[in-house]
Design an enzyme around this catalytic site. Structure first.
Site, short mmCIF file in Angstrom:
data_model
loop_
_atom_site.label_atom_id
_atom_site.label_comp_id
_atom_site.label_asym_id
_atom_site.label_seq_id
_atom_site.Cartn_x
_atom_site.Cartn_y
_atom_site.Cartn_z
N GLU A 100 36.39 -67.19 89.25
CA GLU A 100 36.43 -67.01 91.13
C GLU A 100 34.95 -66.13 90.63
OE1 GLU A 100 37.79 -65.38 95.33
OE2 GLU A 100 39.50 -65.04 94.26
N GLY A 109 38.84 -56.36 90.57
CA GLY A 109 39.84 -55.24 91.08
C GLY A 109 41.05 -55.52 90.26
N MET A 153 42.58 -60.08 90.22
CA MET A 153 42.78 -61.50 90.57
C MET A 153 43.77 -62.34 90.74
SD MET A 153 40.63 -63.97 91.52
CE MET A 153 41.11 -65.94 92.16
N ASN A 184 45.34 -65.17 89.67
CA ASN A 184 45.28 -66.15 89.33
C ASN A 184 46.66 -67.07 89.32
OD1 ASN A 184 42.66 -66.20 88.28
ND2 ASN A 184 43.58 -64.61 86.94
N GLU A 222 47.35 -58.99 95.40
CA GLU A 222 46.91 -59.99 93.78
C GLU A 222 48.50 -60.74 94.54
OE1 GLU A 222 44.31 -60.48 93.32
OE2 GLU A 222 43.48 -59.19 94.21
#
Length: 864
Positions: free
Chosen positions: A128, A268, A270, A272, A305
């Protein structure tokens, strides 16, 4: 042509130009032969034409050279494809094809930390916003949703663990000491959510049983030595999963959920799908190395997240202009989760302080943009406080206007309606309207207009009729590209307090929708005291005619914790701004209000610590037409000294009384530490002769990093033998621990010490400083640029140091470099001398040949 040259004009991407993709990619199979020096990637894409057209297939690429291109199994010669601005262009005759490409990558040379790169012996990815095009040729846009199958092969001795999105399918041994693994993700996702990690990792394994009875295997993967520091993150993950089921009805959907901590990371963390990759600072925590703020950060980021699994992954963004669709909504969700885990009052205060420190200045500067921007050159520059924090406040206002039940109905409708889709901010608002039964037509302006609205509140009391009239006016200041603004829909919670009894007649929600509105309240024999924007119901600046006596009253009696805190802050602001302007200021009112707060045994110590905290120098600057850093620092320092000196016995008593016998993460223990550290700060500020010795004793005796770093920070502000000793001890104790050593750099960069600007230059040459690690850069130069007094040193040296860092860092990591530009861009708020120095540094950066478009966009806008 070099698109990164400063003489070039990078393409401007506009929201109005959005067009559905020409080709879709329902399925993609990736085959990685992994090695740090040279990795090969074979990608097989099933592509289908989207609609009736004859346009070619465009597969984005960044720095890639195809070694082989196949279509439907046939190898193409070079005359059958071409590269255009890095993208692979193929003219395809039919509506469905299989396209295969082979590329080579050099992960260990990828200092940008985007795509596939090496970090601390690991191979990992960050895609990203547009990193996937650095891994393979692909239509790199969020509205291309594909099912991924990933085959990885690597040397087993060096990379014994192979992880990817989704669920593991099979694994086995290969030739020459290599092994392989296959992972499949059954849920279509955009390529920015692709993830892969290979390395020598240990796992903190656990399990979670979902509300439907499914068992999910949980894993937090770190280096073996770091395993003991992962317990808090694991508990936060399980708490997050349970909370999302309870509050939103959202259940996790895969059989495994993995988190990997890496040392080098631009962000910080991600989200996924099924494989979250984290900056290690948001996973690793123990009492010796992590402060209470660090523990809260781990909990909040893990939750953020995880919550993205639905608000970002299952429902993703149609295009990057909709970034706040996932980020603003998910910040709102993680804020409420953290509030439920601790103190709602303190969490709200912390969130608003962060908003005011980062987003309000952004909204009033050259980089101001709407929550849903209209254009950009480099999307990485829009990962901003406006997108995240102001975006969260928009969701909070919708939730307030709807109420809990209708807001939940709107969220359920949004998830059900758009599951598996790439959606827009408009889709979210429409779901709130349809599910909650509300018209949000005017409210949409919050997504379209930049700038922080100002609300003027004037209250008049008529003794004869016993009525109170509240006159509200609103205005939204001009911002770049938006000189004229329409009135916003602003929900304001208010209460009117009886001055004699200290009670109010009820909390009301007023909806300000016009430039000017009047509201009438009956049955007030005497003029009440106005409490407005309670719980910070709208992200606005409120100007009122409330007197210092009114504010002192509210700081003692308001039953809304945020409003009580706000009254105390405004009391302090009025005194400080008056002093800065050369007016006589009633310091005694502030001292008395703090004394009253400290001696109120009904208050939570964590709240008390927030309430007695002086406004930051940067926040004081935001209250002034022209910022004078030296005058602000002098005024704040003088008031801090008086508060310390006049209340010295209280500070000594609190500091001694709140000393704990053992470490605990309970809310009570955290609150006690917070207040004890505040007491130490004021005690040293009082000028007490034994202040440095008391701070050093806390530093030496502390059994936790919260008290140790607070004492170090207090000592770092002054001149004493204890300061030098504490800095040396801290460095020697933690020099081998990168995350904790960051605190050593950061503490000195934040210090209100006369020599800070010279110290930064020295620390920039320190053997442990490196430009290749974003955490270290942020700890030194990021912190320093947030130290208003030191950064804006009259000599201009602070500006030069940051500009030098940007120029040195840009070829290595342009994303991190670009994030250092905004403090230089606020030159219009300062006097001519400082403004000229800042502009000169911006022009010096702009003159550098080969400047990245990340930095180029920020600098150009900052100079406008």
């Amino acid at each position: 042509m070099d698109i990164h040259a400063s003489t070039a004009s990078p393409a401007v991407i506009r929201r109005s130009d959005y067009r559905a993709p020409d080709w879709l990619v329902p399925d993609i199979a990736l085959r990685f032969e992994l090695d740090a020096a040279l990795t090969t990637v074979r990608a097989t894409l099933s592509v289908t034409r989207n609609g009736q057209h004859d346009r070619p297939l465009r597969l984005d690429g960044d720095g890639l050279v195809p070694l082989e291109v196949r279509v439907d199994g046939r190898v193409l010669d070079q005359a059958e494809w071409h590269l255009e601005a890095g993208a692979l262009i193929l003219t395809l005759p039919n509506d469905a094809h299989q396209v295969e490409t082979l590329v080579e990558l050099a992960p260990e040379r990828n200092s940008k930390l985007m795509g596939l790169y090496a970090s601390g012996g690991l191979l990992c990815t960050q895609c990203e916003a547009e990193g996937f095009r650095r891994i393979t040729f692909f239509p790199d846009r969020p509205d291309i949703l594909s099912r991924y199958s990933v085959h990885m092969s690597a040397a087993k001795a060096r990379f014994p663990i192979l992880l990817a999105n989704g669920d593991p399918v099979e694994q086995g041994e290969g030739d020459n000491g290599r092994h392989w693994a296959v992972w499949n993700d059954p849920y279509p996702k955009p390529c920015y959510l692709f993830a892969l990690v290979a390395g020598d990792l240990a796992c903190n394994a656990d399990r979670f049983v979902t509300m439907s009875g499914r068992e999910v295997q949980l894993g937090i993967w770190v280096k073996e030595a770091d395993l003991p520091r992962t317990a808090h993150a694991m508990q936060a993950l399980k708490n997050s999963m349970a909370w999302d089921e309870r509050v939103y009805g959202r259940e996790y959907d895969l059989d495994v959920f993995n988190i990997v901590a890496v040392a080098d990371f631009n962000f910080g963390a991600m989200e996924n799908k099924g494989l979250n990759i984290f900056n290690s600072r948001y996973i690793l925590a123990d009492p010796d190395t992590a402060t209470d703020i660090d523990y809260d950060g781990v909990e909040g980021v893990v939750a953020h997240e995880y919550f993205h699994n639905w608000s970002g992954n299952r429902v993703t963004c149609r295009d990057w202009f909709q970034l706040s669709l996932k980020e603003g909504f998910t910040v709102f969700r993680d804020q409420n989760f953290s509030a439920d885990m601790g103190s709602h009052a303190v969490k709200r205060i912390e969130d608003v302080r962060i908003l005011r420190a980062g987003q309000f200045p952004e909204d009033s500067g050259p980089l101001a943009h709407p929550v849903r921007p209209e254009s950009y050159m480099e999307i990485s520059n829009f990962y901003t406080a406006t997108i995240y924090n102001k975006g969260a406040e928009l969701i909070r206002m919708i939730a307030l206007m709807l109420g809990p039940e209708r807001f939940r109905a709107g969220c359920d409708l949004y998830f059900d309606r758009h599951d598996g889709q790439a959606a827009t901010c408009e889709d979210f608002v429409r779901a709130m309207e349809d599910g909650g039964g509300i018209d949000l037509g005017q409210f949409r302006l919050w997504y379209e207009q930049a700038g922080t609205p100002r609300v003027r509140a004037l209250m008049a009391h008529d003794p004869a009729s016993g009525t109170v009239e509240l006159a509200l006016t609103q205005s939204v200041p001009p911002t770049p590209g938006q000189p004229e603004k329409q009135p916003m829909a602003i929900p304001l919670r208010v209460a009117l307090f009886d001055r004699a009894t200290g009670t109010h007649h009820g909390d009301e929600l007023l909806k300000l929708t016009q430039a000017e509105q009047r509201f009438t309240f009956p049955d007030f024999a005497a003029a009440p005291v106005l409490s407005i924007n309670r719980d910070f119901s709208a992200p606005v600046i409120v100007d009122s005619d409330r007197s210092q006596a009114d504010l002192a009253f509210l700081s003692a009696h308001d039953d809304d914790p945020f409003a009580r805190y706000e009254a105390m802050q405004q009391l302090m602001v009025n005194v400080l701004v008056g002093r800065i302007g050369g007016q006589s200021a009633d310091d005694a009112a502030v001292v008395d209000a703090i004394r009253h707060t400290l001696t109120d045994s009904t208050l939570d110590p964590a709240f008390v610590a927030e309430a007695i905290r002086l406004p930051s120098e940067a926040y004081l600057g935001d209250q002034m037409h022209m910022v004078d850093p030296d005058a602000i620092h002098a005024a704040r320092d003088a008031l801090q000294h008086r508060i310390g000196a006049e209340l010295e016995p209280l500070w000594r008593d609190i500091h001694a009384r709140l000393r704990a016998n053992g470490f605990s993460l309970s809310p009570a223990a955290k609150g006690a530490r917070k207040l004890r550290n505040a007491a130490l700060h004021y005690l040293v500020a009082s000028g007490a002769a034994d202040g440095p010795a008391i701070a050093f004793d806390q530093f030496s005796q502390a059994d936790n990093m919260t008290e140790r770093q607070a004492a170090l920070g207090t000592l770092a502000n002054g001149e004493s033998a204890e300061r030098i000793a504490a800095l040396d001890i801290f460095y020697n104790r933690y020099r081998a621990d990168p995350l904790t050593l960051d605190k050593w750099f950061q503490t000195q960069a934040f210090a209100f010490h006369p020599g800070t600007v010279d110290l930064i230059e020295e620390l920039g040459r320190h053997k442990d400083f490196t430009l290749t690690n974003p955490n270290r850069v942020r700890a030194l130069y990021g912190a320093f640029s947030g130290n208003q007094w030191a950064f804006h040193h009259r000599s201009g040296k602070g500006y030069r140091l940051v500009a030098d860092c940007i120029l040195a860092l840009d070829p290595i990591n342009p994303q991190t470099a670009a994030r250092l530009v905004p403090p230089l861009g606020r030159w219009k708020r300062f006097g001519p001398e400082r403004a000229g120095l800042m502009q000169a540094e911006l022009r010096r950066i702009l003159d550098r040949p080969g400047l990245s478009k990340d930095v180029l966009e920020q600098v150009r806008k900052s100079l406008d």
